[in-house]
Design an enzyme around this catalytic site. Structure first.
Site, PDB file in Angstrom:
ATOM      1  N   LYS A 116       0.884  -1.177   0.000  1.00 20.29           N
ATOM      2  CA  LYS A 116       0.000   0.000   0.000  1.00 20.29           C
ATOM      3  C   LYS A 116       0.917   1.220   0.000  1.00 20.29           C
ATOM      4  O   LYS A 116       1.450   1.611   1.024  1.00 20.29           O
ATOM      5  CB  LYS A 116      -0.873  -0.015   1.257  1.00 20.29           C
ATOM      6  CG  LYS A 116      -2.231   0.640   1.110  1.00 20.29           C
ATOM      7  CD  LYS A 116      -2.183   2.104   0.746  1.00 20.29           C
ATOM      8  CE  LYS A 116      -1.839   2.987   1.935  1.00 20.29           C
ATOM      9  NZ  LYS A 116      -1.645   4.421   1.540  1.00 20.29           N
TER      10      LYS A 116
ATOM     11  N   GLU B 280       9.317   1.412  11.251  1.00 19.96           N
ATOM     12  CA  GLU B 280      10.405   2.371  11.008  1.00 19.96           C
ATOM     13  C   GLU B 280       9.774   3.749  11.108  1.00 19.96           C
ATOM     14  O   GLU B 280       9.106   4.200  10.183  1.00 19.96           O
ATOM     15  CB  GLU B 280      10.995   2.185   9.603  1.00 19.96           C
ATOM     16  CG  GLU B 280      11.456   0.785   9.283  1.00 19.96           C
ATOM     17  CD  GLU B 280      12.802   0.443   9.893  1.00 19.96           C
ATOM     18  OE1 GLU B 280      13.329   1.242  10.716  1.00 19.96           O
ATOM     19  OE2 GLU B 280      13.331  -0.626   9.572  1.00 19.96           O
TER      20      GLU B 280
ATOM     21  N   CYS C 112      13.565  10.180   7.560  1.00 21.12           N
ATOM     22  CA  CYS C 112      13.437   9.717   8.953  1.00 21.12           C
ATOM     23  C   CYS C 112      14.780   9.794   9.659  1.00 21.12           C
ATOM     24  O   CYS C 112      14.847  10.093  10.839  1.00 21.12           O
ATOM     25  CB  CYS C 112      12.852   8.311   9.007  1.00 21.12           C
ATOM     26  SG  CYS C 112      13.616   7.159   7.881  1.00 21.12           S
TER      27      CYS C 112
ATOM     28  N   GLU D 112      10.204  16.062  15.855  1.00 24.60           N
ATOM     29  CA  GLU D 112      10.603  15.834  14.469  1.00 24.60           C
ATOM     30  C   GLU D 112       9.886  16.854  13.593  1.00 24.60           C
ATOM     31  O   GLU D 112       8.656  16.900  13.569  1.00 24.60           O
ATOM     32  CB  GLU D 112      10.214  14.419  14.045  1.00 24.60           C
ATOM     33  CG  GLU D 112      10.681  14.110  12.636  1.00 24.60           C
ATOM     34  CD  GLU D 112      10.303  12.715  12.174  1.00 24.60           C
ATOM     35  OE1 GLU D 112       9.134  12.333  12.331  1.00 24.60           O
ATOM     36  OE2 GLU D 112      11.191  12.012  11.655  1.00 24.60           O
TER      37      GLU D 112
HETATM   38  P1  NAI Z   1       1.658   8.735   7.719  1.00 17.78           P
HETATM   39  O1  NAI Z   1       2.310   7.978   8.809  1.00 17.78           O
HETATM   40  O2  NAI Z   1       0.218   9.129   7.884  1.00 17.78           O
HETATM   41  O3  NAI Z   1       1.746   7.925   6.323  1.00 17.78           O
HETATM   42  C1  NAI Z   1       2.606   6.867   6.039  1.00 17.78           C
HETATM   43  C2  NAI Z   1       1.842   5.722   5.380  1.00 17.78           C
HETATM   44  O4  NAI Z   1       0.882   5.214   6.297  1.00 17.78           O
HETATM   45  C3  NAI Z   1       1.045   6.126   4.126  1.00 17.78           C
HETATM   46  O5  NAI Z   1       1.105   5.071   3.179  1.00 17.78           O
HETATM   47  C4  NAI Z   1      -0.369   6.246   4.665  1.00 17.78           C
HETATM   48  O6  NAI Z   1      -1.334   6.040   3.675  1.00 17.78           O
HETATM   49  C5  NAI Z   1      -0.399   5.146   5.693  1.00 17.78           C
HETATM   50  N1  NAI Z   1      -1.412   5.304   6.743  1.00 17.78           N
HETATM   51  C6  NAI Z   1      -1.888   6.462   7.280  1.00 17.78           C
HETATM   52  N2  NAI Z   1      -2.821   6.199   8.207  1.00 17.78           N
HETATM   53  C7  NAI Z   1      -2.952   4.848   8.279  1.00 17.78           C
HETATM   54  C8  NAI Z   1      -3.751   3.966   9.064  1.00 17.78           C
HETATM   55  N3  NAI Z   1      -4.614   4.404   9.980  1.00 17.78           N
HETATM   56  N4  NAI Z   1      -3.602   2.643   8.873  1.00 17.78           N
HETATM   57  C9  NAI Z   1      -2.735   2.165   7.975  1.00 17.78           C
HETATM   58  N5  NAI Z   1      -1.956   2.944   7.199  1.00 17.78           N
HETATM   59  C10 NAI Z   1      -2.058   4.280   7.352  1.00 17.78           C
HETATM   60  O7  NAI Z   1       2.536  10.016   7.456  1.00 17.78           O
HETATM   61  P2  NAI Z   1       2.067  11.413   6.803  1.00 17.78           P
HETATM   62  O8  NAI Z   1       0.756  11.832   7.345  1.00 17.78           O
HETATM   63  O9  NAI Z   1       2.182  11.311   5.356  1.00 17.78           O
HETATM   64  O10 NAI Z   1       3.200  12.382   7.375  1.00 17.78           O
HETATM   65  C11 NAI Z   1       3.063  12.957   8.677  1.00 17.78           C
HETATM   66  C12 NAI Z   1       4.358  12.934   9.428  1.00 17.78           C
HETATM   67  O11 NAI Z   1       4.830  11.604   9.566  1.00 17.78           O
HETATM   68  C13 NAI Z   1       5.512  13.652   8.760  1.00 17.78           C
HETATM   69  O12 NAI Z   1       5.478  15.015   9.021  1.00 17.78           O
HETATM   70  C14 NAI Z   1       6.692  12.980   9.413  1.00 17.78           C
HETATM   71  O13 NAI Z   1       6.951  13.555  10.666  1.00 17.78           O
HETATM   72  C15 NAI Z   1       6.248  11.559   9.590  1.00 17.78           C
HETATM   73  N6  NAI Z   1       6.730  10.674   8.517  1.00 17.78           N
HETATM   74  C16 NAI Z   1       7.818   9.903   8.756  1.00 17.78           C
HETATM   75  C17 NAI Z   1       8.337   9.109   7.754  1.00 17.78           C
HETATM   76  C18 NAI Z   1       9.547   8.277   7.969  1.00 17.78           C
HETATM   77  O14 NAI Z   1      10.267   8.001   7.025  1.00 17.78           O
HETATM   78  N7  NAI Z   1       9.804   7.810   9.174  1.00 17.78           N
HETATM   79  C19 NAI Z   1       7.749   9.079   6.410  1.00 17.78           C
HETATM   80  C20 NAI Z   1       6.573   9.897   6.267  1.00 17.78           C
HETATM   81  C21 NAI Z   1       6.106  10.670   7.287  1.00 17.78           C
END
Ligand code: NAI
Ligand code: MG
Length: 482
Positions: A177, A252, A286, A384
């Protein structure tokens, strides 16, 4: 140049199919704000079909394929990715807004993961265990079964490489996904993999929303392992959801990783790392080195040179290939801008980079920003930011450096710059992090190097051989033969 969305369909059981629902998601180019097309927004029924297709693959061709042959398939896909690296980089630059050079590095990293795990597929084995007289005991490394992979938008190709590819190497069948903001290279990769001969159902792709398709994947009883990269908040939700089926998860999550510069460091060598680790991918990384700790003796001289370098940084559209592109979305820009405003209001800004002349109005640009003399407990030094905003913190002693470095809720990566060998060893042991880099940072992404966090940075390890243990389970066989 006009880029079109590779597939407006889901890959289920080796076929590109429409969703069972009618919803779509826009595909935005963050450099311009332009809508490039639409993605299918998958439903929980689509996820169910994908999980069933993966199970069917395990019960047929894919499940019966010898490890060496699985490895050969992955290596072949790696060759195809290398040949199409330019196309993949263009897609990623338009979808994520990352400068073309960085998008190209991601495509090459995906190829490298396919080479590495293609080669490793037949090199993981169990062992025999000496036991009581009359027994032969051995262990078998087996795939979990169907694995779910929820990928974010910041490094889609690299994260597909370290998660989906490693899981395939161990013989799992996968459901991917991708993130709603960046699914194009996932779709293009799936097409390349299918064309290169990956058996039907080994990889299934359901694009769509996190709270719909993503959530459905995390609670599906047919999924036997989940790998998630993204925000800490969503990671914890996923762990709770997986707990309902007692499914193991690899998380992660984020970080607030320190780069620590001692008085005796080779600062000439350190400087480009200190800058790049904070601004690469516009800080949406990250493992970004977002806290720079500098020992008092070189504090003002290193800070002065960081300021010089920050002022020379240029921000512009991905295809212009400046130091930084835009942020992924208007929402991300709003979040990051709040932090920048906070630092500005408190007079903490030491330097900012420049927005290139003539950048498109609709793009989500911010200036890379260096904050100096920040107290270790300040929000800017604890939370972060996920944008190109880096704090500089002075320290006096090794103990103080450790206290500051370990003084956040996160623990992903740390960098240490010192010529003192004993100190290198002490720091490496005392730092709370999944990876420690001595006199470098990030080791150019090293696909061979196990990666993951402690604390709110998550748990489990991906990359390297370690990922292959995570994406498999161990069975002990005890035979009594007298
Ligand atoms: P997110 O954690 O919401 O999204 C990451 C993935 O999780 C996407 O594929 C999203 O569709 C999926 N997702 C979201 N809600 C879900 C749920 N309830 N169940 C299953 N899958 C779900 O991150 P977002 O909103 O894009 O970014 C917000 C913050 O997250 C950023 O500002 C950053 O701080 C952090 N982030 C960290 C990352 C990393 O590499 N560790 C990558 C992206 C975001
Ligand atoms: Mg996009």
């Amino acid at each position: 140049m006009r880029i079109s969305v590779p597939e407006q369909a889901l890959l289920i059981g080796g076929r590109w199919v429409p969703s069972s629902g009618g919803d779509v998601l826009p595909v935005e180019d963050p450099s311009t704000g332009e809508i490039l097309g639409e993605l299918v927004s998958g439903t929980s029924d689509d996820v169910d079909a994908a999980v069933r297709a993966a199970q069917t693959a395990l019960d047929s061709d894919w499940g019966q394929m010898a490890a060496a042959e699985r490895g050969r398939v992955l290596s072949r896909i790696g060759q195809a990715v290398l040949q199409r690296a330019g196309m993949l980089a263009d897609l990623e630059a338009h979808d994520v807004g990352k400068p073309l050079k960085q998008a190209r590095a991601d495509a090459l990293a995906l190829a490298r993961y396919l080479e590495f795990y293609g080669g490793a597929a037949d090199k993981i084995h169990g062992e025999t265990i000496p036991f009581q007289h009359g027994y032969t005991v051995y262990t078998l490394r087996e795939p979990h079964g169907v694995t779910g992979h929820i990928v974010p938008w910041n490094y889609p190709m690299q994260i597909i490489g370290r998660s989906v590819v490693a899981a395939l190497a161990m013989g799992n069948a996968t459901v991917l996904k991708p993130a709603e903001q960046a699914s194009m290279t996932a779709l293009a990769f799936a097409r390349i993999a299918t064309d290169a001969g990956l058996p039907a159902g080994a990889l299934n792709v359901v694009t769509g929303r996190g709270d719909v398709a993503g959530a459905a994947l995390t609670r599906h009883p047919g999924v036997k392992h989940l790998s998630f990269t993204g925000s800490t908040a969503v990671g914890m939700t996923i762990q709770r959801s997986a707990a309902a089926n007692a499914v193991p998860v690899t998380l992660e999550l984020g970080g607030k990783s320190p780069q620590i510069v001692f008085d005796d460091a080779d600062t000439e060598k350190a400087l480009p790392f200190l800058v790049n680790a904070g601004i690469q991918n516009a800080g949406q990384t990250c493992s970004a080195g977002s806290r720079i700790l500098i020992q008092r003796g070189v504090y003002s001289s290193v800070l002065a040179r960081l300021i010089e370098r920050y002022r020379a940084l240029r921000v512009g559209p991905a295809m212009s290939d400046f130091d930084l592109g835009p942020l992924i979305s208007a929402r991300q820009k709003a979040v990051v801008s709040d932090y920048l405003d906070l630092g500005r209001a408190e007079g903490l800004i030491a330097a900012e980079g420049e927005l290139a002349a003539g950048i498109p109005d609709g793009g989500h640009y911010v200036r890379p920003t260096l904050f100096a003399d920040v107290a270790p407990g300040h929000r800017l030094a604890q939370e972060e930011i996920f944008g190109p905003a880096v704090v500089v913190i002075p320290f006096d002693t090794e103990d103080e450096a450790i206290a500051i470095a370990n003084g956040t809720a996160y623990g992903l990566v740390a960098g240490v710059w010192t010529a003192d060998g004993g100190r290198q060893m002490r720091m490496a042991r005392r730092l709370r992090a999944g990876q420690v880099f001595l006199n470098n940072y990030g080791a150019a992404g090293g696909v061979e190097l196990p990666f993951g966090g402690v604390g709110r940075s998550g748990h489990g390890r991906e990359k390297g051989f370690e990922a292959l243990y995570g994406f498999s389970t161990l069975k002990t066989v005890a035979a009594h033969h007298g």
